[in-house]
Design a protein around this motif. Structure first.
Motif, mmCIF file in Angstrom:
data_model
loop_
_atom_site.group_PDB
_atom_site.id
_atom_site.type_symbol
_atom_site.label_atom_id
_atom_site.label_comp_id
_atom_site.label_asym_id
_atom_site.label_seq_id
_atom_site.Cartn_x
_atom_site.Cartn_y
_atom_site.Cartn_z
ATOM 1 N N UNK A 1 47.460 -2.283 49.420
ATOM 2 C CA UNK A 1 48.211 -1.221 50.207
ATOM 3 C C UNK A 1 48.499 -0.021 49.204
ATOM 4 N N UNK A 2 48.796 -0.493 47.732
ATOM 5 C CA UNK A 2 49.131 0.575 46.952
ATOM 6 C C UNK A 2 47.924 1.246 46.158
ATOM 7 N N UNK A 3 46.715 0.631 46.496
ATOM 8 C CA UNK A 3 45.514 1.088 45.925
ATOM 9 C C UNK A 3 45.182 0.827 44.391
ATOM 10 N N UNK A 4 45.966 -0.454 44.198
ATOM 11 C CA UNK A 4 45.687 -0.949 42.667
ATOM 12 C C UNK A 4 46.917 -0.961 42.121
ATOM 13 N N UNK B 1 56.101 1.914 42.942
ATOM 14 C CA UNK B 1 55.814 1.579 44.454
ATOM 15 C C UNK B 1 56.469 0.622 44.823
ATOM 16 N N UNK B 2 56.864 0.410 46.175
ATOM 17 C CA UNK B 2 57.707 -0.555 46.720
ATOM 18 C C UNK B 2 56.791 -1.965 46.731
ATOM 19 N N UNK B 3 55.354 -1.629 46.806
ATOM 20 C CA UNK B 3 54.551 -2.723 47.118
ATOM 21 C C UNK B 3 54.552 -3.625 45.624
ATOM 22 N N UNK B 4 54.649 -2.955 44.719
ATOM 23 C CA UNK B 4 54.782 -3.441 43.135
ATOM 24 C C UNK B 4 56.097 -4.155 43.169
ATOM 25 N N UNK B 5 57.055 -3.729 43.595
ATOM 26 C CA UNK B 5 58.393 -4.612 43.500
ATOM 27 C C UNK B 5 58.081 -5.901 44.065
ATOM 28 N N UNK B 6 57.535 -5.635 45.156
ATOM 29 C CA UNK B 6 57.327 -7.041 45.951
ATOM 30 C C UNK B 6 56.415 -7.991 45.019
ATOM 31 N N UNK B 7 55.410 -7.520 44.409
ATOM 32 C CA UNK B 7 54.368 -8.295 43.702
ATOM 33 C C UNK B 7 55.263 -9.132 42.287
ATOM 34 N N UNK B 8 55.871 -8.205 41.897
ATOM 35 C CA UNK B 8 56.802 -8.814 40.661
ATOM 36 C C UNK B 8 57.753 -10.061 41.086
ATOM 37 N N UNK B 9 58.444 -9.713 42.321
ATOM 38 C CA UNK B 9 59.240 -10.491 42.930
ATOM 39 C C UNK B 9 58.621 -11.988 43.227
ATOM 40 N N UNK B 10 57.491 -11.618 43.801
ATOM 41 C CA UNK B 10 56.779 -12.926 44.174
ATOM 42 C C UNK B 10 56.403 -13.910 42.877
#
Length: 309
Positions: A200-203, A35-44
């Protein structure tokens, strides 16, 4: 001579890190469906690493004004990153990054509207080139080369977010906020938005293969460290030289690496749009940084107040 060589070294590393990151940043999404949202989480999370290094030898500015500007800079930057990863899930990197490089147009427009600054001839040419590039990108996105999805609109939104971010970065510098503080607020803001990305990605995608988070961490570390190299280059070299150089060369490297690795050539409209975007962004960054050397009257009060501390 050592100072000149120093900024050139860090600028070169920035171009290398950001250029390679841009070309491979979408791999976790395309290869593993991450998920692109998870890519964001790891970037953060990865942003914490260069933030710690940035604070070495510098004091964190605790003034309320520094916090306000820091959050404005951080949230626009982090929001842009979140949108960027979404765009990369549907669109080609070799077109997305040139569009994002047009972000100085937003900074220039904000300076004209909010600070009542005048556009010089260089900025006008750059702005016209950037607008022409956007039109041509919209034409090329309808061809077979572009992936399906609203990546063009999202990329333009990223450009707007990062243009606003650059405007507030400039204002923060005029009141004496050091680079380490700004970068730290960028890392903090990135973490602030992580719960929204997870919701947004449901977990958390715990069923993803281990290669997905590892590859994501590696590519986003290039992104984060590249940002630190930018701070280091700007603190050692002249902004009117460093900013246009890195702003133009990093997307060029991304384009070249992407075209070689993915063996996809843009259409004639896409090619012209890429060239116009890079020329326009370079001219606007050069014009804006030259104008920034003479602080506008609207910002001088903050500079003087800082100098009197």
């Amino acid at each position: 001579m050592k100072k000149t060589q120093s900024w050139m070294l860090y600028a070169g590393l920035l171009v290398l890190f950001w250029g390679v990151w841009g070309a491979f940043s979408s791999l976790p999404i395309t290869l593993y469906g991450y998920p692109d949202e998870m890519v964001y989480v790891i970037w953060a999370v990865v942003m914490i690493i260069p933030a710690v290094f940035a604070l070495r030898g510098q004091t964190f500015d605790r003034r309320p004004r520094a916090a306000v500007y820091g959050l404005l800079i951080g949230l626009t930057g982090a929001g842009g990153q979140l949108l960027l990863f979404n765009a990369l899930s549907t669109g080609p990197a070799y077109l997305i990054f040139p569009i994002i490089s047009i972000s100085p147009a937003i900074t220039v427009i904000m300076a004209v509207i909010l600070l009542r600054e005048r556009l010089n001839a260089i900025a006008v040419v750059g702005l016209v080139a950037a607008l022409a590039a956007i039109v041509l990108f919209s034409v090329s996105s309808g061809s077979a080369e572009g992936a399906s999805g609203p990546w063009l609109i999202i990329a333009i939104l990223v450009s707007i977010a990062w243009g606003v971010q650059a405007f507030f970065m400039r204002k923060a510098a005029t009141i004496g906020v050091n680079d380490a503080t700004t970068f730290s607020w960028m890392a903090i803001s990135g973490l602030i938005l992580t719960p929204f990305a997870i919701i947004a990605m449901g977990g958390l995608p715990l069923d993803a293969p281990w290669q997905a988070p590892v590859l994501t961490a590696g590519t986003q570390l290039l992104n984060a460290v590249g940002a630190l190299f930018l701070v280091m280059a700007l603190s050692r070299g002249k902004a009117s030289v460093v900013a246009p150089t890195t702003n133009a060369l990093a997307p060029v490297l991304t384009i070249l690496v992407s075209l070689v690795v993915y063996q996809t050539l843009p259409s004639i409209f896409g090619t012209i749009a890429i060239v116009l975007a890079l020329i326009g962004s370079t001219l606007m960054v050069y014009s804006d940084e030259r104008r920034g050397e003479a602080v506008p009257p609207a910002l001088r009060d903050g500079t003087r107040a800082t100098a009197n501390r």
